[in-house]
Design a protein around this motif. Structure first.
Motif, PDB file in Angstrom:
ATOM      1  N   PRO B 375      34.423  39.137  26.214  1.00  0.00           N
ATOM      2  CA  PRO B 375      33.301  38.759  25.579  1.00  0.00           C
ATOM      3  C   PRO B 375      32.387  40.187  25.251  1.00  0.00           C
ATOM      4  O   PRO B 375      31.807  40.420  24.203  1.00  0.00           O
ATOM      5  N   LEU B 378      34.171  40.207  21.944  1.00  0.00           N
ATOM      6  CA  LEU B 378      33.406  39.792  20.316  1.00  0.00           C
ATOM      7  C   LEU B 378      32.067  40.529  20.196  1.00  0.00           C
ATOM      8  O   LEU B 378      31.223  40.840  19.222  1.00  0.00           O
ATOM      9  N   MET B 382      30.420  41.657  16.995  1.00  0.00           N
ATOM     10  CA  MET B 382      28.987  40.978  16.269  1.00  0.00           C
ATOM     11  C   MET B 382      27.852  42.235  16.829  1.00  0.00           C
ATOM     12  O   MET B 382      26.547  42.065  16.141  1.00  0.00           O
ATOM     13  N   ILE B 385      24.110  42.170  14.895  1.00  0.00           N
ATOM     14  CA  ILE B 385      23.057  40.717  15.383  1.00  0.00           C
ATOM     15  C   ILE B 385      22.723  40.973  16.263  1.00  0.00           C
ATOM     16  O   ILE B 385      22.993  40.646  17.220  1.00  0.00           O
ATOM     17  N   LEU B 387      20.903  38.633  19.392  1.00  0.00           N
ATOM     18  CA  LEU B 387      21.714  36.746  19.700  1.00  0.00           C
ATOM     19  C   LEU B 387      20.423  36.243  20.882  1.00  0.00           C
ATOM     20  O   LEU B 387      19.225  37.197  21.070  1.00  0.00           O
ATOM     21  N   HIS B 391      22.118  32.812  24.275  1.00  0.00           N
ATOM     22  CA  HIS B 391      23.626  32.488  24.359  1.00  0.00           C
ATOM     23  C   HIS B 391      24.389  33.385  25.035  1.00  0.00           C
ATOM     24  O   HIS B 391      23.929  34.416  25.942  1.00  0.00           O
ATOM     25  N   PRO B 392      25.401  33.189  25.383  1.00  0.00           N
ATOM     26  CA  PRO B 392      26.251  33.424  25.981  1.00  0.00           C
ATOM     27  C   PRO B 392      26.372  35.450  26.417  1.00  0.00           C
ATOM     28  O   PRO B 392      26.567  35.708  27.739  1.00  0.00           O
ATOM     29  N   LEU B 393      26.246  35.927  25.409  1.00  0.00           N
ATOM     30  CA  LEU B 393      26.938  37.040  26.182  1.00  0.00           C
ATOM     31  C   LEU B 393      25.833  37.859  25.285  1.00  0.00           C
ATOM     32  O   LEU B 393      25.509  39.050  26.242  1.00  0.00           O
ATOM     33  N   LEU B 400      27.606  29.732  31.557  1.00  0.00           N
ATOM     34  CA  LEU B 400      28.627  30.013  30.847  1.00  0.00           C
ATOM     35  C   LEU B 400      30.371  29.160  31.463  1.00  0.00           C
ATOM     36  O   LEU B 400      30.523  28.435  31.458  1.00  0.00           O
TER      37      LEU B 400
END
Lengths: 1164, 416
Positions: B375, B378, B382, B385, B387, B391-393, B400
């Protein structure tokens, strides 16, 4: 559960078979049957017994569904005997030994929670599953957890499942950047969109600058255009003067010529041409008339030379007819011999057919017509005989079948007895479940309560600056939000104003310092010469000039003054220096005046800054005071909250918000508590009402009561449905049986009628009375053939007579024609004479055709001669009329008149042409105006002025083009910005890329999480493989391999993952799974499965273990015996039933202690 | 004049992009791109067609950080239409306008009045007997109560207050220019034309205090009809306030129950039916839909395990709802749950039951640590951005993991 007997009735290929099974621990049941002998049927029957016969079973292929039954007897876990069975049908199909319906709970007590899938995966093991389990073990490198999972669940793909998650994750968003993967594609799109957005954005300042440039370029181009237009007008005037000057001279000359020809006659312009053409027309008409007369004479001579034979032409049609008949007569000569031979052969075949039918003459047979009524009737009867026989057979079979089915259905209906009404119970169940499953509803409410409790705890924990309980928090009377907002806003505003005032002070001080620095820099330029200094310099200069003037031009003696003025320098040099100094000071004064203006401006700015600074310092003081006041008000406001710690504005607002959230959570918690209590009371009331309709023991709880009620309702409804279905089936069967009996009787009557008609038919055909339908059918075929052969022979004879008659008629017709028109051919053969007649006729026809053509030409020639004569007369008349029009007289007089008229006309035309030209090139000016304009400019001045103007025009044109290009370029640039990709589009693309990135990353994370979970779960499952389990696996493995391996142990790989290893007989050497032979791996997996079955049996009731041809992969005879022994050990935990086609297993079983193996030979 | 009408709009956010829609090669991009412009055109057209006496815009013509000058040019072009029809435009600058570079450079046409930011301005329209009071934002963050500066009503005129404010706070909106309904009522005006809050709301009817909402929804949180308020004044009092939908693309959340559904095609058919219904409710406008699937279904594992197939299936269903651009799918959210028999797996005495228990233990004990460094990597990729909270992040990983557990068990249940 353990079975003592298992019986199949009307199931698969078994009509009725009963197997006696040994239930004792330590004993196994070996059922031996050849391939195709029913092992698979038996395995399916075990499954169907436990979990029901499917609606569309393949096991009805031989005996149908009726009578399909499975029965089993045995003992349960406590040793009590049971008898259960399974019938084919709907609803509850569980039956007891007598075939009566049995409560499904009986079965549940025997097998626990095991379902069909569990049975298939864990309790039924065949060689295929054994081999796939061993392969999975090999694929995982003997990983302990995965091997145990595969053996204990029947699912061999745990690793594959994890890999599939990883694969999906990597297909979307691998850790390593890969351009082809969706996440990185989306990120690349995002990056591109960001760049495009930067490029596409038109900032206001850029746009305004460009727009301004564009306006300037447009104005410049317009100014140049105006200037160029004025220049072009001057050029046009000079060019016009230059252009019309020669034409004006020609115009004056033409005026003079016209005056000279004024006395000439006026004749039409084409008079000369018409006079010449009329004379030529008279000459040509005379020539044409003479040629037509010559042609007519020539044709009359040719006609006299062509004369045909009229007699031969008169007989032309008859000769043509003979020619057409000649080919047919030649064909008749060729066809006659083969026809005569075929006639003879046909007569012979006809005689042979008569002999076959036993007839002496053809007439006897021809009396029976092939399409006659006797033959048609015979054919119809032959066809009906087969249909009637089939109908009779079918009717008898249907009657017998329906009779049997009626008996079976009647027995089944009697067995079911009468129905029971469960309406009240169903209504109560429906009421209980009106809002969903009560248990789930209560659980949901309890979960909600727990959730609300947790939410309250979380919300309370978030309340800052508070150290007492929730109730105390609720008891606090906070100020209104409005007051807090106002006080906070006031404090915030005061803080903001203070900060703003401080920032302003700082900024103004910086500005003041900057102004001081700029002033200091301007002052560094040194002192400025004042007006007096300049005046002095000028006076000094003027004094020098006065000395020069007086001494040089007026002759005064001024030596002393000059010496005083110039010293050693000399007067001229001193004057030049004074002149330079005065100029320098004046120039400097002018330069410095600009600097002085700047200094004055800076001084003004500095003063303004000082003033602003003073004002700002006053505002700062006021802001400090306002801030202190606001802070005091804030402190007074928050004192009543009893907060622990100092309360900043944000903290109090946060406290109030958190307090509201906590109190809202508290209210929600109370509400959830009330809901749980209410639901519990409602469910207890329902349970009591259900207990009134059910046995009390069945209702310890509402869930149990509802389950019991549903079972009762289900049983009754199933029985009712089955009963209704049977009634309907019975009615259908009885109806079908009655129909079958009627059909059989009708078929018998039809058969008797047919026999009577057959006898009559044989008599009509004159056939023997006992002849069969097949023999009669053959005789009819022979009769038909006699008829065909007889007709063929008659036809041949008719054709031979016709040919002979044709040949004779042709010879007679030839002789007749030859006698009339060509007697020399009478005695020649008919075909040769006909050919000669045809040739002579063709020659005479050609002569007649040529003569007819010449006649036509003669008529045309006469007509042309008449036309030529007429045209000649008309031409002569035209010539005379024209002569009179010109004025008559001789040829010379006429030519003179025509010439003078032509000269006058030419002069007029030339003058007219010049005037037209002047109108054309004179820009619409009248001739007088043009003459005046031309007269105003001397000819020698025109070219010079024109050259100058054209040079100027070229310059302007060039500059205008340049300006237009610049304007166009700027307009294009402006338009390009307007028409290019809009920033909005780029921003949309950026948003789209963000959306894609967000979605793909979330999806990849899900797969990643699934893979991680599975990986960690597998690691934890390894704990299942504790020492005891592994030791037991080793014991079973050692037993199966007959001691070739002493057992198994657990080792760990580099990453700490345990895996199985096999310990060899010497108890020191080990082998990993991949080093074992295929068969040994199978045996290891079998050991795993047997131990996992033992493990299962310790926790729940075990089902019988079905080993289907499991030992066929064991090529070592000793290991087969050992495997049977291991299975006998397993039978202490679960009954073992081995199915096999290998009869040698019986011999292997003998090696076990007597009575260990119960052998059954299965025969269909 | 006994009766006149005026239009009240706010939060135009010209050229603000649609958020959350993935690129779709079949979608008519131009229509999507120009949604806010088209809605603004509709506003101007409506003012002209309704013969409005004047048009009020209560702030936020632009997005604050938007710099493309063509947006301003478009505004001038449209306002020019209004001027041709003789309709004045009166507006205040909102927080976004105050931050906008376009605002500082754009020269607005005649008959357009922007009320001042250093004091409360007033415009009187004698023809209608109207006084409009208002003050613009000077900076992006105005935390003072601007309404305090507003002058007293002009006697004998119809008084309108034009104000960009969040009142005393609205979810999802910064509390700029805070004030209260009571304070506005006390001012004595006949109509308060508010802006800043994007959801339409009538705060009070005596006097009228109205948020018309924004003109065009831009993401799924701005769902439903969007437009402006058409106010009719008769004899010096507000007679009616009617909402006029002017949006050209409508955002709609759509929840579809898949309870009991066992067949994937059947699930898609249910979704297709729901989409058709949605299309009917959208007043013939194109719809951007977020489809949420819920309910207990044996398809749970399949839906979770192949998100792309589900998404493509839903998009295919949307294609069958009329014209090509009738419905665009913004997102498909799988919120289904496994049917009850998945839970019984835990009770089995074999290793399947043990595995189920182990999965729950792992989630309970280790939580997001289970996920390792993936994660974070990722997140780094990203960076930049923003989120969504779910969102899982951002949510931390527990939701999740629960979803992943369901996926594993459902896949195993498919094998069993």
């Amino acid at each position: 559960m353990r079975l003592t007997a298992f019986a199949l009735e009307n199931y698969g290929n078994f009509e009725s078979v009963r197997l006696s099974l040994d239930p004792l621990p330590g004993h196994i049941n070996l059922i031996v049957a050849p391939n195709g002998g029913g092992k698979s049927v038996l395995r399916q029957a075990f499954r169907d017994l436990l979990f029901g016969i499917p609606g569309q079973t393949r096991m009805a292929f031989r005996f149908g569904y009726a009578g399909m039954r499975l029965f089993a007897e045995g003992i349960d876990g406590s040793g009590a005997a049971f008898a259960i069975g399974r019938r084919k049908g709907l609803g509850n199909t569980l039956i007891d030994g007598a075939g009566n319906s049995l409560d499904p709970r009986v079965l549940k007590g025997l097998i626990g929670e095991a379902d069909e899938a569990l049975f298939e995966r864990l309790f039924a093991l065949d060689s295929h599953l054994l081999r796939s389990g061993a392969e999975a073990m090999l694929a995982s490198g003997g990983d302990l957890a995965e091997a145990l999972f595969a053996a204990g669940s029947g699912i061999a793909g745990l690793r594959r499942l994890r890999e599939s998650f990883e694969s999906r994750r990597d297909a979307l968003a691998p850790e390593r950047q890969t351009r082809s993967r969706p996440l990185y594609q989306a990120l690349a799109a995002l990056s591109e969109a960001r760049a495009a957005l930067r490029a596409a954005t038109v900032r206001p300042r850029d746009w305004e600058e460009l727009q301004s440039k564009c306006d300037c370029a447009r104005d410049r181009r317009a100014a140049l255009a105006r200037e160029q237009a004025a220049g072009q007008a001057a050029i046009a005037r000079l060019q016009r003067i230059k252009r019309v000057r020669p034409w004006l001279e020609q115009w004056e000359a033409a005026q003079r010529e016209l005056a000279a020809t004024e006395a000439a006659p006026r004749l039409p312009a084409d008079t000369g041409r018409r006079w010449r053409e009329a004379g030529e027309a008279v000459r040509l008409a005379a020539l044409e008339r003479r040629a037509a007369a010559d042609r007519l004479d020539s044709l009359l001579r040719e006609l006299a030379a062509e004369e045909p034979d009229e007699g031969l032409l008169a007989a032309g049609e008859r000769i043509d007819a003979l020619e057409r008949a000649r080919d047919r007569i030649a064909a008749d000569h060729r066809d006659l011999p083969p026809h005569e031979a075929e006639s003879r052969q046909s007569a012979a075949r006809l005689a042979a057919l008569l002999r076959a039918l036993g007839a002496e003459t053809v007439a006897e047979i021809l009396a029976i017509a092939p399409n006659g009524p006797q033959v048609a009737a015979a054919r119809e009867l032959i066809k009906r005989s087969e249909v009637l026989a089939e109908r009779l057979r079918n009717a008898e079979a249907e009657a017998a079948r329906t009779e049997g089915e009626i008996a079976a259905a009647t027995a089944e209906r009697e067995r079911l007895g009468e129905g029971v009404d469960t309406g009240d119970l169903a209504a109560l169940v429906e009421e209980a479940c009106a809002d969903g499953d009560p248990g789930r509803r209560l659980a949901d409410l309890e979960a909600r309560l727990a959730h609300e409790e947790a939410r309250l705890a979380a919300a309370f924990a978030k309340v800052p600056l508070w150290q007492r309980d929730v109730e105390a928090l609720a008891a606090v009377v906070p100020p209104t939000r409005h007051r807090v907002d106002d006080a906070a806003a006031a404090l915030d505003a005061a803080s903001g104003a203070l900060a703003e005032a401080e920032r302003e002070i700082g900024r103004l001080r910086q500005d003041r310092e900057a102004a001081r620095e700029r002033l200091a820099r301007e002052r560094e330029g040194g002192p400025v010469p004042d007006a007096a200094a300049i005046a002095a310099a000028r006076r000094h200069r003027d004094h020098g000039w006065a000395l020069i003037r007086r001494s040089k031009f007026e002759g005064e003696a001024l030596a002393a003054e000059i010496a005083a003025y110039a010293g050693a320098l000399g007067l001229a040099a001193a004057f030049e220096r004074a002149l330079d100094e005065a100029d320098r000071l004046a120039d400097r004064r002018e330069q410095e005046s600009r600097r002085l203006a700047r200094i004055a401006e800076q001084q003004r700015i500095l003063a303004a800054r000082e003033k602003e600074l003073a004002a700002a310092e006053e505002r700062l003081a006021a802001a400090h005071e306002a801030h202190r006041e606001a802070a005091r008000e804030w402190a007074a406001l928050t004192a009543g909250l009893a907060l622990a710690g100092t309360a900043e504005a944000s903290g109090v607002l946060e406290f109030l918000a958190a307090r509201e959230a906590a109190l809202e959570a508290r209210a929600a918690r109370d509400c959830a508590r009330h809901a749980v209590a209410a639901e519990r009371a409602r469910q207890e009331a329902l349970r009591r009402r259900l207990a009134g309709l059910l046995p009390a023991a069945a209702c310890p709880s509402l869930a149990a009561a509802l389950a019991a009620a549903r079972r009762v309702i289900g049983r009754c409804e199933a029985a009712n449905r089955e009963r209704a279905q049977l009634e309907a089936t019975l009615k259908t069967l009885e109806h079908r049986h009655r129909q079958a009996l009627c059909e059989r009787e009708a078929a018998q009557r039809a058969m008797a009628e047919w026999r009577r008609e057959w006898r009559e038919c044989l008599a009509a055909l004159k056939r023997p009375p006992a002849e069969t339908p097949a023999a009669v059918e053959k005789a009819i075929a022979l009769i038909e053939e006699v008829h065909r052969e007889h007709e063929k022979l008659a036809e041949l004879e008719r054709r031979i007579c016709g040919i002979k008659r044709n040949i004779a008629d042709f010879a007679a017709r030839v002789a007749d024609v030859a006698g009339a028109v060509a007697p020399d051919l009478v005695h020649q053969p008919a075909e040769a004479a006909a050919a000669e007649l045809r040739r002579r006729l063709a020659g005479n026809r050609e002569i007649a055709a040529r003569r007819a053509g010449l006649r036509g030409q003669e008529r045309d020639a006469r007509a042309k001669l008449a036309e030529a004569s007429v045209r000649h007369a008309r031409a002569a008349a035209t010539l005379e009329a024209l002569r009179r029009e010109i004025g008559g007289g001789c040829e010379e007089e006429i030519a003179d008149r025509i010439a003078r008229a032509e000269r006058r006309r030419t002069a007029e035309a030339e003058l007219h042409g010049i005037e037209q030209k002047l109108a054309e090139i004179g820009d619409g000016w009248p001739i007088d105006g043009l003459r005046a304009e031309v007269a105003a400019v001397p000819p020698e001045a025109v070219d010079a002025e024109l050259a100058r103007l054209q040079l100027e025009a070229e310059r302007l044109s060039s500059e205008r083009e340049e300006a237009a290009r610049e304007e166009q370029r700027l307009s294009d640039e402006l338009r390009g910005i307007g028409a290019g990709e809009h920033a909005v589009a780029a921003e949309e693309r950026r948003q789209a890329a963000i959306a894609a990135t967000t979605r793909i990353s979330a999806e990849a994370l899900l797969y990643h999480a699934a893979a991680c979970l599975l990986q960690q779960a597998v690691a934890r499952l390894r704990e299942v493989g504790d020492g005891g389990l592994v030791r037991r696996i080793g014991e079973v493995f050692a037993r199966i391999t007959g001691g070739a391996y002493a057992g198994v142990a657990v080792d760990e790989d580099d990453q700490g993952r345990p895996f199985l290893i096999a310990i060899e007989a010497d108890r020191t050497a080990t082998k990993r799974v991949e080093q074992l032979s295929e068969g040994t791996r199978d045996q290891l997996f079998m050991a795993l499965r047997l131990v996992m079955l033992e493990d299962y049996a310790r926790k729940a009731p075990a089902l019988p273990f079905i080993a289907d041809d499991l030992l066929q992969t064991f090529d070592d005879y000793g290991r087969t015996e050992n495997a049977l022994a291991a299975l006998a050990d397993l039978s202490h935990h679960a009954q073992v039933i081995v199915l096999s086609h290998q009869r040698q297993l019986i011999a292997a079983a003998r090696a076990l202690p007597a009575g260990t193996v119960n052998v059954c030979a299965l025969a269909a | 004049m006994a009766e006149f009408r005026f239009l009240h709009a706010a939060d135009i956010h010209l050229d603000s992009p649609m958020r959350g829609l993935e690129a779709d090669p079949d979608a008519p991009v131009r229509r999507l791109r120009e949604a806010s412009r088209a809605a603004f055109r509709n506003l101007i057209t409506t003012a002209i067609e309704e013969k409005a006496a004047f048009l009020l815009i209560a702030g936020d013509l632009y997005d604050g950080d938007w710099q493309d000058y063509r947006t301003g040019l478009f505004l001038i072009e449209q306002v020019g239409r209004l001027a041709e029809a003789g309709i004045p435009l009166i507006m205040v600058a909102g927080n976004h306008d105050a931050a906008s570079v376009i605002t500082r450079h754009l020269r607005l046409p005649e008959r357009v009045s922007v009320l001042p930011h250093d004091r409360c301005g007033r415009i009187e329209l004698d023809e209608y007997g109207v006084a409009i009071h208002g003050q613009s934002f000077a900076t992006r963050a105005v935390t003072q109560d601007l309404s305090r500066n507003y002058a007293d009503p002009v006697p004998g005129l119809f008084n309108i207050g034009l104000l960009h404010t969040a009142l005393n706070g609205r979810p999802g909106h910064d509390t700029y220019a805070p004030t209260t309904a009571a304070a506005l009522i006390a001012k004595g005006y006949d109509y308060w034309a508010l802006g800043h809050v994007h959801a339409r709301e009538t705060v009070c009817r005596d006097p009228w205090i109205v948020f018309p909402g924004n003109l065009q929804g831009r993401h799924i949180r701005e769902s439903g009809p969007k437009g402006a308020s058409l106010v009719t004044v008769r004899d010096g009092r507000v007679a009616t306030v009617a909402h006029r939908p002017l949006d050209v693309l409508r955002w709609c959340p759509l929840s579809v129950s898949l309870a009991g559904e066992t067949d994937f095609d059947g699930a898609m058919a249910r979704i297709g039916q729901a989409l058709l219904e949605l299309r009917r409710e959208a007043e013939d406008r194109p719809v951007a839909a977020r489809v949420r699937l819920f309910g207990a279904t044996p398809l749970h594992g399949e839906l979770l395990g192949d998100g792309e197939r589900v998404r493509q299936g839903v998009i295919a269903e949307s294609r069958q709802c009329g014209a090509d651009d009738a419905i665009w799918i913004e997102a498909v959210v799988v919120d289904t749950v496994a049917p009850a028999d998945l839970a019984t797996l835990f009770e089995r005495p074999d290793v399947i039951g043990r595995l189920g228990a182990v999965l729950d233990e792992l989630i309970r004990e280790q939580g997001a640590d289970l996920l390792g460094e993936y994660p974070e990597r990722l997140r780094q990729r990203m960076s930049g951005i923003e989120l969504a909270a779910e969102h899982p992040l951002r949510e931390g990983g527990v939701a999740l993991l629960r979803k992943a557990r369901d996926l594993v068990l459902a896949r195993l249940a498919g094998e069993i």
